[in-house]
Design a protein around this motif. Structure first.
Motif, PDB file in Angstrom:
ATOM      1  N   GLN A  36       0.840  -1.211   0.000  1.00  0.00           N
ATOM      2  CA  GLN A  36       0.000   0.000   0.000  1.00  0.00           C
ATOM      3  C   GLN A  36       0.870   1.255   0.000  1.00  0.00           C
ATOM      4  O   GLN A  36       0.555   2.234  -0.658  1.00  0.00           O
ATOM      5  N   ASN A  37       1.966   1.158   0.733  1.00  0.00           N
ATOM      6  CA  ASN A  37       2.886   2.299   0.779  1.00  0.00           C
ATOM      7  C   ASN A  37       3.496   2.541  -0.605  1.00  0.00           C
ATOM      8  O   ASN A  37       3.597   3.682  -1.068  1.00  0.00           O
ATOM      9  N   LEU A  63       2.163   1.595  -3.394  1.00  0.00           N
ATOM     10  CA  LEU A  63       1.063   2.050  -4.252  1.00  0.00           C
ATOM     11  C   LEU A  63       0.811   3.549  -4.057  1.00  0.00           C
ATOM     12  O   LEU A  63       0.617   4.289  -5.020  1.00  0.00           O
ATOM     13  N   GLY A  64       0.828   3.953  -2.786  1.00  0.00           N
ATOM     14  CA  GLY A  64       0.622   5.377  -2.490  1.00  0.00           C
ATOM     15  C   GLY A  64       1.712   6.220  -3.122  1.00  0.00           C
ATOM     16  O   GLY A  64       1.448   7.278  -3.706  1.00  0.00           O
ATOM     17  N   HIS A  65       2.944   5.705  -3.016  1.00  0.00           N
ATOM     18  CA  HIS A  65       4.080   6.425  -3.603  1.00  0.00           C
ATOM     19  C   HIS A  65       3.918   6.503  -5.117  1.00  0.00           C
ATOM     20  O   HIS A  65       4.111   7.558  -5.737  1.00  0.00           O
ATOM     21  N   ALA A 118       1.175   6.252  -6.768  1.00  0.00           N
ATOM     22  CA  ALA A 118       0.045   7.135  -7.100  1.00  0.00           C
ATOM     23  C   ALA A 118       0.485   8.597  -7.113  1.00  0.00           C
ATOM     24  O   ALA A 118       0.047   9.380  -7.962  1.00  0.00           O
ATOM     25  N   SER A 119       1.357   8.936  -6.183  1.00  0.00           N
ATOM     26  CA  SER A 119       1.797  10.336  -6.129  1.00  0.00           C
ATOM     27  C   SER A 119       2.708  10.666  -7.309  1.00  0.00           C
ATOM     28  O   SER A 119       2.862  11.818  -7.691  1.00  0.00           O
ATOM     29  N   ARG A 176      -7.087  14.722  -9.490  1.00  0.00           N
ATOM     30  CA  ARG A 176      -6.758  15.389  -8.220  1.00  0.00           C
ATOM     31  C   ARG A 176      -6.242  16.809  -8.486  1.00  0.00           C
ATOM     32  O   ARG A 176      -6.600  17.750  -7.797  1.00  0.00           O
ATOM     33  N   LYS A 205      -6.674  10.991  -8.713  1.00  0.00           N
ATOM     34  CA  LYS A 205      -6.982  10.564  -7.328  1.00  0.00           C
ATOM     35  C   LYS A 205      -6.588   9.096  -7.144  1.00  0.00           C
ATOM     36  O   LYS A 205      -6.068   8.708  -6.111  1.00  0.00           O
ATOM     37  N   ASP A 206      -6.884   8.251  -8.156  1.00  0.00           N
ATOM     38  CA  ASP A 206      -6.563   6.831  -8.072  1.00  0.00           C
ATOM     39  C   ASP A 206      -5.821   6.430  -9.353  1.00  0.00           C
ATOM     40  O   ASP A 206      -6.364   6.571 -10.461  1.00  0.00           O
ATOM     41  N   VAL A 241      -0.858  -1.507 -10.383  1.00  0.00           N
ATOM     42  CA  VAL A 241      -1.933  -1.347  -9.399  1.00  0.00           C
ATOM     43  C   VAL A 241      -2.766  -2.617  -9.320  1.00  0.00           C
ATOM     44  O   VAL A 241      -3.127  -3.084  -8.233  1.00  0.00           O
ATOM     45  N   ASP A 248      -3.281  -4.890  -6.103  1.00  0.00           N
ATOM     46  CA  ASP A 248      -4.650  -5.158  -5.623  1.00  0.00           C
ATOM     47  C   ASP A 248      -4.887  -6.661  -5.472  1.00  0.00           C
ATOM     48  O   ASP A 248      -5.440  -7.125  -4.476  1.00  0.00           O
TER      49      ASP A 248
END
Lengths: 227, 290
Positions: free
Chosen positions: B44-45, B47-49, B51-52, B83, B124-125, B156, B160
């Motif tokens: 998740q971390n 993925l978050g990275h 995503a950014s 976003r 956003k995603d 992603v 998932d």
């Protein structure tokens, strides 16, 4: 003390009734024998009294309270007010005589500080104060049965039910146990004793209830063994 | 309570093999659960990275009015998934590129500025990258779009899927653990059935009879959860540094508050699992005995 009103008991899958239309009244302080052949319904009647079974019909009152209302925790509380002695004494093998007797007080939730006096008192009554630290396997059959009686009366129940308590004992030991039960009765405890032992019923005459095939066929206030 | 603790201890010692088997299984289950959760947390971390980092670059046609394209973007259905969107003029791009590659400034003097006006879009995603890029590419005034050729979407999806598999594995392990505790308590109850029968006849309530088994479940859960949290925590902290050196591009979680909270949760889950399973088992098997 005990009232049966038209009580019947039917076990699932069995054609005949274990108990059929039983009506009886036992007063406080009485000593009553319950006799009958094997399968006559003696143990079934005992099971109804401790609410191990529920009647198919009729009402049972013990200590003036209807058993039909009892569920869950109330059944447990009800049993704490009744002492029980069985043919197989059901002592816990890993506990000493003293601990077996005290176990009833633990279950009843009595404070520990009261145990010593109470247990000592009843072990003395049954004549086993010198055998207090012995495990059940180190005691004779008669001694084990006396420990079971001590356990049954240690919480001072107003009613004592005895189901064939002398079934495994020799005549001399039987005599001792019955004398002990009469002594307990003299102190005010109501006793219902189911037995096969006709010599007991003849020798220590008391009110006698006779069961045959689930029916109460005789209620003799003067006692005597007649099936 | 001392009697209940004594009974718990006697029951555990009397059925030592079953007790140790349950403790081992619970510990392994919780360790696997913790490991899977730590992996998911790191994914998740990542993925978050990711995503950014993901952005769509919409290159505008030379004569397109940037404001007009922006207005079209705002009214498009994909705007809700965006976003942020920022217009970077071709002069700004040239300035940025020249700062990195000074020869570009000279080259731009020889020919005109080769860079187009560009709208940089962050989503956003990141899963929506391909869809939004296609819609933005169709807007009037947009010449072309660039978005990493779909690798993001695939990454992603893989992450998932890994999460779903991990979750499924965790649920199966938990069920397995519950069954193990059920079996242990059942063995304990059947071993003491005579004693329980006597207790019942003497008027012991369900709570009195059940308490040693609940305490056993509590102790097993506490031990399994504690061993797992300490062991897994030590293993994770001692290996995460080397792993980070091996894979410097991946933003892995170090000894963070989140990791500590996760390990505490695993220990707590052990206790809940032990107590709940022993409660279910003792209730069920005591009813069976009666």
């Amino acid at each position: 003390m005990i009232d049966f009103h038209h009580v019947a008991l039917e076990y699932p899958g069995e054609a005949t009734l274990a108990l059929d239309d039983i009506n009886l009244h036992i007063k406080k302080g009485e000593f009553v024998y319950l006799i009958g052949h094997s399968g006559a319904g003696k143990t079934s009647l005992m099971h109804l009294l401790i609410r191990r079974q529920r009647p198919s019909k009729g009402q049972i009152y013990v200590l003036n309270e209807p058993l039909s209302r009892y569920r869950g925790a109330r059944v447990a509380l009800h049993r704490r007010r009744i002492g029980m002695v069985f043919q197989d004494n059901l002592l816990l093998e890993h506990l000493s005589a003293w601990q077996n007797v005290a176990f009833a007080l633990r279950v009843a939730g009595l404070p520990k500080r009261q145990w010593s006096d109470r247990v000592g008192e009843v072990l003395e009554l049954v004549g086993l104060e010198h055998r207090a630290s012995h495990l059940p396997r180190q005691l004779s059959q008669g001694e084990q049965q006396r420990v079971a009686i001590a356990r049954a009366i240690v919480a001072r129940p107003p009613l004592l039910l005895c189901d064939e308590p002398t079934g495994n004992l020799d005549p001399d030991t039987t005599d001792q146990v019955i004398r002990l039960l009469h002594e307990i009765n003299l102190q005010g405890t109501t006793i219902l004793l189911a037995t096969h032992a006709h010599e007991v019923v003849e020798h220590f005459r008391r009110r006698t209830l006779t069961l045959r095939k689930g029916r109460l066929i005789r209620d003799d206030p003067y006692g005597g063994y007649a099936l | 309570m001392s009697y209940q603790l004594q009974q718990m201890w006697l029951a555990m010692v009397a059925n030592l093999t079953a007790t140790l088997a349950t403790l081992t299984t619970m510990t392994l289950t919780l360790a696997m659960l913790g490991a899977v959760s730590l992996t998911i947390l790191n994914l998740q971390n990542i993925l978050g990275h990711l995503a950014s980092q993901v952005q769509i670059a919409a290159f505008l046609s030379p004569h397109a009015d940037a404001r007009q394209v922006f207005a079209e973007l705002q009214s498009s259905p994909s705007f809700a998934k965006i976003r942020s969107a920022r217009l970077v003029t071709k002069q700004q791009i040239l300035a940025q590129m020249s700062a990195q590659y000074p020869y570009l400034k000279d080259a731009a003097l020889l020919v005109s500025n080769p860079f187009p006006n560009t709208i940089r879009i962050r989503l956003k995603d990141p899963i929506d990258t391909t869809e939004v890029a296609k819609q933005v590419g169709k807007l009037p005034g947009v010449h072309s779009v660039e978005y990493g050729a779909g690798y993001v979407t695939r990454a992603v999806r893989v992450i998932d899927a890994a999460e779903y598999v991990g979750d499924g594995l965790v649920i199966l392990l938990l069920i397995n653990s519950v069954f193990n505790v059920l079996t242990t308590v059942r063995v304990g109850i059947y071993a003491r059935r005579d004693e329980i029968a006597v207790m019942r006849l003497l008027g012991a309530g369900r709570g009195f009879i059940q308490t040693p088994y609940l305490l056993e479940g509590l102790l097993l859960g506490l031990l399994a959860g504690g061993i797992t949290a300490l062991g897994l925590g030590w293993l994770y902290r001692s290996s995460i540094g080397s792993l980070q050196q091996l894979l410097p591009a991946l933003p892995l979680l170090g000894s963070s508050k989140t990791v500590n909270e996760l390990l505490e949760a695993v220990a707590g889950l052990g206790i809940v699992l032990g107590v709940a399973a022993s409660w279910m088992a003792s209730r069920r098997y005591l009813r069976e005995l009666s």
